[in-house]
Design a protein around this motif. Sequence first.
Motif, PDB file in Angstrom:
ATOM      1  N   PHE A 251       0.825  -1.207   0.000  1.00 17.79           N
ATOM      2  CA  PHE A 251       0.000   0.000   0.000  1.00 17.79           C
ATOM      3  C   PHE A 251       0.855   1.250   0.000  1.00 17.79           C
ATOM      4  O   PHE A 251       1.966   1.261   0.559  1.00 17.79           O
ATOM      5  N   PHE A 252       0.338   2.302  -0.603  1.00 16.39           N
ATOM      6  CA  PHE A 252       1.113   3.514  -0.823  1.00 16.39           C
ATOM      7  C   PHE A 252       1.545   4.174   0.486  1.00 16.39           C
ATOM      8  O   PHE A 252       2.612   4.784   0.556  1.00 16.39           O
ATOM      9  N   ASP A 253       0.714   4.075   1.540  1.00 19.41           N
ATOM     10  CA  ASP A 253       1.131   4.635   2.835  1.00 19.41           C
ATOM     11  C   ASP A 253       2.328   3.882   3.386  1.00 19.41           C
ATOM     12  O   ASP A 253       3.242   4.473   3.989  1.00 19.41           O
ATOM     13  N   GLU A 254       2.385   2.540   3.149  1.00 15.80           N
ATOM     14  CA  GLU A 254       3.541   1.745   3.572  1.00 15.80           C
ATOM     15  C   GLU A 254       4.774   2.128   2.754  1.00 15.80           C
ATOM     16  O   GLU A 254       5.879   2.246   3.288  1.00 15.80           O
ATOM     17  N   PHE A 255       4.577   2.343   1.458  1.00 15.82           N
ATOM     18  CA  PHE A 255       5.674   2.753   0.574  1.00 15.82           C
ATOM     19  C   PHE A 255       6.277   4.070   1.060  1.00 15.82           C
ATOM     20  O   PHE A 255       7.502   4.219   1.156  1.00 15.82           O
ATOM     21  N   ASN A 256       5.427   5.056   1.371  1.00 17.57           N
ATOM     22  CA  ASN A 256       5.918   6.363   1.814  1.00 17.57           C
ATOM     23  C   ASN A 256       6.689   6.264   3.121  1.00 17.57           C
ATOM     24  O   ASN A 256       7.700   6.956   3.318  1.00 17.57           O
ATOM     25  N   THR A 257       6.232   5.396   4.041  1.00 15.98           N
ATOM     26  CA  THR A 257       6.909   5.227   5.324  1.00 15.98           C
ATOM     27  C   THR A 257       8.301   4.641   5.135  1.00 15.98           C
ATOM     28  O   THR A 257       9.289   5.124   5.708  1.00 15.98           O
ATOM     29  N   VAL A 258       8.405   3.605   4.280  1.00 11.50           N
ATOM     30  CA  VAL A 258       9.695   2.926   4.080  1.00 11.50           C
ATOM     31  C   VAL A 258      10.637   3.791   3.252  1.00 11.50           C
ATOM     32  O   VAL A 258      11.826   3.934   3.597  1.00 11.50           O
ATOM     33  N   ILE A 259      10.150   4.413   2.170  1.00 10.18           N
ATOM     34  CA  ILE A 259      11.033   5.189   1.283  1.00 10.18           C
ATOM     35  C   ILE A 259      11.611   6.405   2.002  1.00 10.18           C
ATOM     36  O   ILE A 259      12.726   6.848   1.711  1.00 10.18           O
ATOM     37  N   SER A 260      10.852   6.950   2.976  1.00  9.54           N
ATOM     38  CA  SER A 260      11.345   8.126   3.716  1.00  9.54           C
ATOM     39  C   SER A 260      12.547   7.790   4.593  1.00  9.54           C
ATOM     40  O   SER A 260      13.284   8.683   5.031  1.00  9.54           O
ATOM     41  N   GLN A 261      12.763   6.493   4.839  1.00 12.66           N
ATOM     42  CA  GLN A 261      13.914   6.048   5.634  1.00 12.66           C
ATOM     43  C   GLN A 261      15.149   5.808   4.780  1.00 12.66           C
ATOM     44  O   GLN A 261      16.209   5.455   5.304  1.00 12.66           O
ATOM     45  N   HIS A 262      15.011   6.008   3.474  1.00 11.51           N
ATOM     46  CA  HIS A 262      16.126   5.766   2.548  1.00 11.51           C
ATOM     47  C   HIS A 262      16.353   7.005   1.675  1.00 11.51           C
ATOM     48  O   HIS A 262      16.016   7.025   0.491  1.00 11.51           O
ATOM     49  N   LYS A 263      16.941   8.034   2.281  1.00 14.53           N
ATOM     50  CA  LYS A 263      17.227   9.262   1.537  1.00 14.53           C
ATOM     51  C   LYS A 263      18.628   9.182   0.933  1.00 14.53           C
ATOM     52  O   LYS A 263      19.590   8.843   1.620  1.00 14.53           O
ATOM     53  N   ASN A 264      18.700   9.490  -0.371  1.00 17.04           N
ATOM     54  CA  ASN A 264      19.982   9.418  -1.105  1.00 17.04           C
ATOM     55  C   ASN A 264      20.642   8.057  -0.877  1.00 17.04           C
ATOM     56  O   ASN A 264      21.805   7.950  -0.494  1.00 17.04           O
ATOM     57  N   ASP A 265      19.862   6.997  -1.138  1.00 18.68           N
ATOM     58  CA  ASP A 265      20.298   5.644  -0.811  1.00 18.68           C
ATOM     59  C   ASP A 265      19.963   4.693  -1.959  1.00 18.68           C
ATOM     60  O   ASP A 265      19.039   4.927  -2.742  1.00 18.68           O
ATOM     61  N   SER A 266      20.705   3.603  -2.050  1.00 16.20           N
ATOM     62  CA  SER A 266      20.426   2.566  -3.047  1.00 16.20           C
ATOM     63  C   SER A 266      19.459   1.560  -2.437  1.00 16.20           C
ATOM     64  O   SER A 266      19.645   1.126  -1.285  1.00 16.20           O
ATOM     65  N   ILE A 267      18.431   1.194  -3.202  1.00 14.42           N
ATOM     66  CA  ILE A 267      17.398   0.286  -2.698  1.00 14.42           C
ATOM     67  C   ILE A 267      17.063  -0.755  -3.754  1.00 14.42           C
ATOM     68  O   ILE A 267      17.373  -0.599  -4.937  1.00 14.42           O
ATOM     69  N   ARG A 268      16.411  -1.852  -3.278  1.00 15.81           N
ATOM     70  CA  ARG A 268      15.909  -2.886  -4.182  1.00 15.81           C
ATOM     71  C   ARG A 268      14.381  -2.841  -4.142  1.00 15.81           C
ATOM     72  O   ARG A 268      13.778  -2.881  -3.064  1.00 15.81           O
ATOM     73  N   LEU A 269      13.781  -2.777  -5.313  1.00 23.21           N
ATOM     74  CA  LEU A 269      12.325  -2.756  -5.425  1.00 23.21           C
ATOM     75  C   LEU A 269      11.826  -4.100  -5.921  1.00 23.21           C
ATOM     76  O   LEU A 269      12.291  -4.596  -6.959  1.00 23.21           O
ATOM     77  N   LYS A 270      10.888  -4.689  -5.179  1.00 21.94           N
ATOM     78  CA  LYS A 270      10.229  -5.905  -5.656  1.00 21.94           C
ATOM     79  C   LYS A 270       8.957  -5.467  -6.362  1.00 21.94           C
ATOM     80  O   LYS A 270       8.087  -4.831  -5.761  1.00 21.94           O
ATOM     81  N   VAL A 271       8.862  -5.789  -7.658  1.00 18.93           N
ATOM     82  CA  VAL A 271       7.803  -5.257  -8.515  1.00 18.93           C
ATOM     83  C   VAL A 271       7.053  -6.390  -9.197  1.00 18.93           C
ATOM     84  O   VAL A 271       7.665  -7.347  -9.695  1.00 18.93           O
ATOM     85  N   ILE A 272       5.720  -6.282  -9.198  1.00 18.02           N
ATOM     86  CA  ILE A 272       4.893  -7.204  -9.978  1.00 18.02           C
ATOM     87  C   ILE A 272       4.550  -6.494 -11.281  1.00 18.02           C
ATOM     88  O   ILE A 272       3.929  -5.437 -11.296  1.00 18.02           O
ATOM     89  N   ARG A 273       4.992  -7.099 -12.385  1.00 20.01           N
ATOM     90  CA  ARG A 273       4.777  -6.532 -13.720  1.00 20.01           C
ATOM     91  C   ARG A 273       4.058  -7.584 -14.566  1.00 20.01           C
ATOM     92  O   ARG A 273       4.651  -8.580 -14.988  1.00 20.01           O
TER      93      ARG A 273
END
Length: 440
Positions: A251-273
């Motif tokens: 959910f987008f609220d969960e996304f915003n909470t987690v992404i705000s903890q990774h500023k100027n950082d490398s991350i891995r996104l798990k995506v359903i395409r």
Amino acid sequence: METLIQIAQLILCLSFLVILHELGHFLPAKYFKTKIEKFYLFFNPWFSLVKKKIGETEYGIGWLPMGGYVKIAGMIDESMDKEQLKQEPQPWEYRSKPAWQRLIIIMGGVIVNFFLAWIIYACLFINHGDNFIDNSKITNGIAVDSVGTILGLKNGDQILKVDGKPQEKFEQLPLEILFGDNITVQRDGKELTFDLSDEGKRDVIKRAGKNFLAAREETVVDSLLPGMQAELAGLKVGDKIVAINDKNTTFFDEFNTVISQHKNDSIRLKVIRGNETVVIKAKTTKEGKLGFANRFSILEKAYVTKDVSFLESIPAGFNKTISTLTGQIKQFKVIFNTKTEAYKQVSGPLRMFKIFKPEWDWTFFWSFTAMFSVWLAFLNVLPIPGLDGGHAVFILIEMITRKKPTEKTLEVAQTIGVVILLTLMALVFGNDIWHLVTGK
């Protein structure tokens, strides 16, 4: 120009309602052969903008847009015309009429306001149907911010009832919650009822209710900002992001909470395409952003339009009028609760015009007019001396005890009522001036 259009809509709305309200007093008074000395749109202390005498009645327009009045001979009202009252009662005076006639005359304005709202709402239902967002179709529950959390709500809650009343229309939930005492939600598979905090209501009112509650949406890419991290990482429109570094972000609220903890950082996104699950490496900005717009589709899917026939519009209009009245009674309770500090936000004519849209929207105009008509009915029926409800109380006491209050008693009550009303006006205008000066 936009401000002028808003002011024009407010003046038209007030003029329409005031004239019809005062006609509610005027017509039965005429029918019972009571002399009408003045009929005014707006108040006219010291001078009038327009006045003309026709027969025994002076018709006019005042300069102070705070309502209007009908001056009925032999009635103790805000004019406090004591000289007339010193003389012997005349057959054509209000005070000479039977109690039941005086009650009809005094309550005529309130009755007109109520039926006017009923008619307007019925017509709106006929022309536009019943349009709302079906709360039962908000399948992912709600998303709330810090203010919603203070109220006791949590992300994922499905709101079932407020004060024990089932909630069908999602768009009405913010007001229902603001005016309610308790709420029932479905949380983690269990039904839970709890009280709504006054502190949370205070913060909702301070922010004019912005964004404390929304429909919970999945994290789905709707569009990409050119040249930003999301596009550079290879995200595509329609991708559903379900995790960041193995932390759930369905959910987008969960996304915003987690992404705000990774500023100027490398991350891995798990995506359903489509039917595939892919892992995408990306780098966030210094603000903790990727540069995409989320897809918001729940409200669109939950939007319902029901056609309303002429016969159906009659009970529908009545129910809408009653629910509006109920909401306004609850609003008064919130205003007089000092913990919510709602009294600081009370608006008067100096700010009320901002409610209207900067262009002519007749649907909104009539909807607001109906709501304000109910508001006028409610205010006037309050048992405050000087208002219609105050006069009605004395008449009812007279009908029950069969003893008419003395004119001195009515004069004192009228004076008290005027002081109360002037105090309320001072609060309203003081709030308006404070907000206009400070820009808040």
